[in-house]
Design a protein around this motif. Structure first.
Motif, PDB file in Angstrom:
ATOM      1  N   GLN A  84       0.652  -1.308  -0.079  1.00 54.92           N
ATOM      2  CA  GLN A  84       0.084   0.196   0.187  1.00 54.92           C
ATOM      3  C   GLN A  84       0.750   1.326  -0.087  1.00 54.92           C
ATOM      4  O   GLN A  84       1.659   1.217   0.933  1.00 54.92           O
ATOM      5  N   ARG A 108      -5.969  -1.215  -5.754  1.00 52.88           N
ATOM      6  CA  ARG A 108      -6.791  -0.443  -4.860  1.00 52.88           C
ATOM      7  C   ARG A 108      -7.635  -0.434  -5.464  1.00 52.88           C
ATOM      8  O   ARG A 108      -8.510  -0.496  -6.191  1.00 52.88           O
ATOM      9  N   ASN A 167     -10.123   0.400   3.348  1.00 53.50           N
ATOM     10  CA  ASN A 167      -8.755  -0.348   2.817  1.00 53.50           C
ATOM     11  C   ASN A 167      -8.705  -1.089   3.847  1.00 53.50           C
ATOM     12  O   ASN A 167      -8.569  -1.505   5.453  1.00 53.50           O
ATOM     13  N   GLN A 218      -6.116  -3.633   3.883  1.00 53.68           N
ATOM     14  CA  GLN A 218      -4.741  -3.489   4.586  1.00 53.68           C
ATOM     15  C   GLN A 218      -4.283  -3.302   5.804  1.00 53.68           C
ATOM     16  O   GLN A 218      -3.638  -3.125   6.278  1.00 53.68           O
ATOM     17  N   THR A 219      -5.186  -1.984   5.985  1.00 53.84           N
ATOM     18  CA  THR A 219      -4.540  -0.624   7.424  1.00 53.84           C
ATOM     19  C   THR A 219      -5.613  -1.563   7.957  1.00 53.84           C
ATOM     20  O   THR A 219      -5.414  -0.270   8.776  1.00 53.84           O
TER      21      THR A 219
END
Length: 476
Positions: free
Chosen positions: A21, A202, A352, A354-355
């Motif tokens: 990311q 993304r 998101n 990923q975060t």
């Protein structure tokens, strides 16, 4: 990476790309390795040449670092070292600068609000990837002054760089030209490492040029995350130093990198699908990306071991992008806020995965299963993924969906496969209007059509509690 002859592994380049990311630390890892090679490896690595480039933020001068005004190309040009290995000095040039005014779509090359200097990409990024020693190799292959160790940095293969038409061809020439160099060097070892970065897809957006590099058999892709970046940095730095310092080594050297290898969804995409989305995705030619929409979310393919059949199909207008992990499909949608109120689960949409924290992800799974076990399934009228870019006017976005031949999902087939569905609930009037305009239900399909208030915060005519009441009436 594959090697046809492991015993001759050093005759092959080590070509590694980091992905992850934005702001996760990819460039930081590369800068650390460059620093180590310049400062601590001169005594063990001789005849080292560094070339290529990386990109860095450019900020206003002043206290606190100032606001970001763009990005710079930091390039290594003609930096072949002598046998003592002196430091390699990079040059800095503007890559892009932010525009204070809105940029018309068909104006100068830009990404978002950043104007891109294509000439500098050509002069410094592309030029830094060329082989400065090709002529020397051709004319004097036995010269002891030629660098036998070469590090080439490609940070990054991004949208700004790709606006330059010669950039991607230069990257592929770099990745392809090793065999000719090795032939010229004959029996002498010519060891090279290509170290670059690739953006991670993304929200379902896949960049074909990036995927063509990611899918190469001679490229190793490592996944950088906040949790592994320090460990990966030290492991990769050790591999680079050992690769250059030793006279010979086997393929086992890179085994320490195996835990970091990227296994994202896009590894399963074939080159054909990358260049032509076909039925599995929608090509957005303006962005030059393949956008893969989410599949329908329903009990049969989401909750193992259950036998609940769907009775209500909830439809939004435009599709959600397919995430790297299907477990979190649609997790960014505002409808979950209303579902959360209905089932007593506090939830904020995840933008998101990923975060997102572990707790946030677990909460979504809990809420999703609650919705599914109440015989509710979720999909969208269009297979066209919603454009969330802030640079596009909302009216233009709607016109794109309505007038540019947007592909609809095969809702009729879905209803025929699941005859237990009794009603379709549309999230907002636009979803209902799009459905009625584009889709005609056959006489064999009997469902009730109901419209509920949009769950978006932009719909401020009703309070959240009022929306929850209307949704409950429609769903149950």
């Amino acid at each position: 990476m594959n090697s046809a002859n492991p015993n001759n592994f050093m005759n092959q380049p080590l070509q590694i790309f980091l992905t992850g990311q934005p702001a996760v630390g990819k460039t930081t890892i590369i800068k650390h390795i460059l620093h180590e090679l310049n400062q601590t490896c001169s005594s063990t690595i001789t005849n080292l040449s560094i070339k290529g480039f990386f990109t860095e933020e450019c900020r206003e001068e002043g206290g606190g670092g100032g606001s970001r005004i763009g990005f710079d190309i930091v390039s290594y040009l003609d930096t072949a070292a002598d046998t003592k290995g002196p430091p390699h000095i990079p040059q800095r040039h503007p890559l892009s600068r932010i525009s204070k005014k809105s940029i018309p779509k068909n104006s100068s090359p830009h990404v978002g609000n950043y104007l891109v200097d294509i000439e500098n990409v050509e002069k410094y990024a592309v030029a830094s990837l060329s082989s400065h020693n090709d002529d020397a190799l051709s004319n004097n292959a036995s010269s002891c002054s030629l660098p036998r160790n070469e590090l080439v940095v490609v940070d990054e293969v991004g949208k700004m760089e790709m606006l330059c038409p010669t950039f991607i061809p230069a990257v592929h020439r770099l990745l392809n030209d090793y065999s000719s160099r090795n032939h010229v060097m004959n029996s002498n070892y010519y060891k090279r490492i290509v170290l670059g970065t690739l953006p991670t897809p993304r929200y379902g957006r896949v960049i074909p040029q990036v995927e063509n590099i990611r899918l190469r058999n001679d490229v190793m892709v490592l996944h950088v995350t906040k949790s592994n970046r320090d460990e990966l940095k030290h492991a990769l730095c050790n591999v680079v130093r050992t690769w250059f310092a030793q006279d010979s080594q086997g393929q086992e050297l890179t085994l320490v990198l195996d835990p970091f290898i990227y296994h994202g969804r896009e590894k399963l995409i074939t080159s054909q699908k990358v260049s032509n989305a076909g039925t599995s995705g929608v090509v957005d030619h303006a962005m030059d990306v393949v956008v893969v929409p989410c599949e329908p979310l329903f009990e049969n393919n989401n909750i193992s071991g259950s036998s609940i059949t769907p009775k209500v199909l909830v439809l939004g207008e435009s599709a959600s992008p397919k995430p790297s992990d299907n477990s979190y499909s649609y997790c960014e949608r505002s409808m979950w806020t209303i579902f959360g109120r209905m089932f007593g689960i506090e939830y904020s949409p995840i933008q998101n995965i990923q975060t997102a924290t572990k707790e946030e992800l677990e909460t979504f799974i809990q809420l999703k299963e609650k919705v599914m076990t109440n015989s509710i399934c979720i999909w969208d009228v269009f297979a066209t993924v919603h454009d969330t870019s802030k640079t596009t006017n909302r009216k233009v976005k709607r016109q794109k969906v309505a007038k540019q031949g947007a592909k609809t999902n095969d809702i009729i087939e879905f209803l025929q496969k699941h005859p237990t569905i009794e009603k379709i609930v549309f999230i907002g009037k636009k979803a209902y209007a799009s459905f009625v305009y584009h889709i005609s239900l056959p006489d064999s399909v009997h469902v009730t059509l109901i419209t509920v208030p949009s769950s978006s915060r932009a719909n401020s005519k009703m309070t959240m509690d009022e929306k929850v009441i209307e949704w409950k009436k429609a769903l149950f």
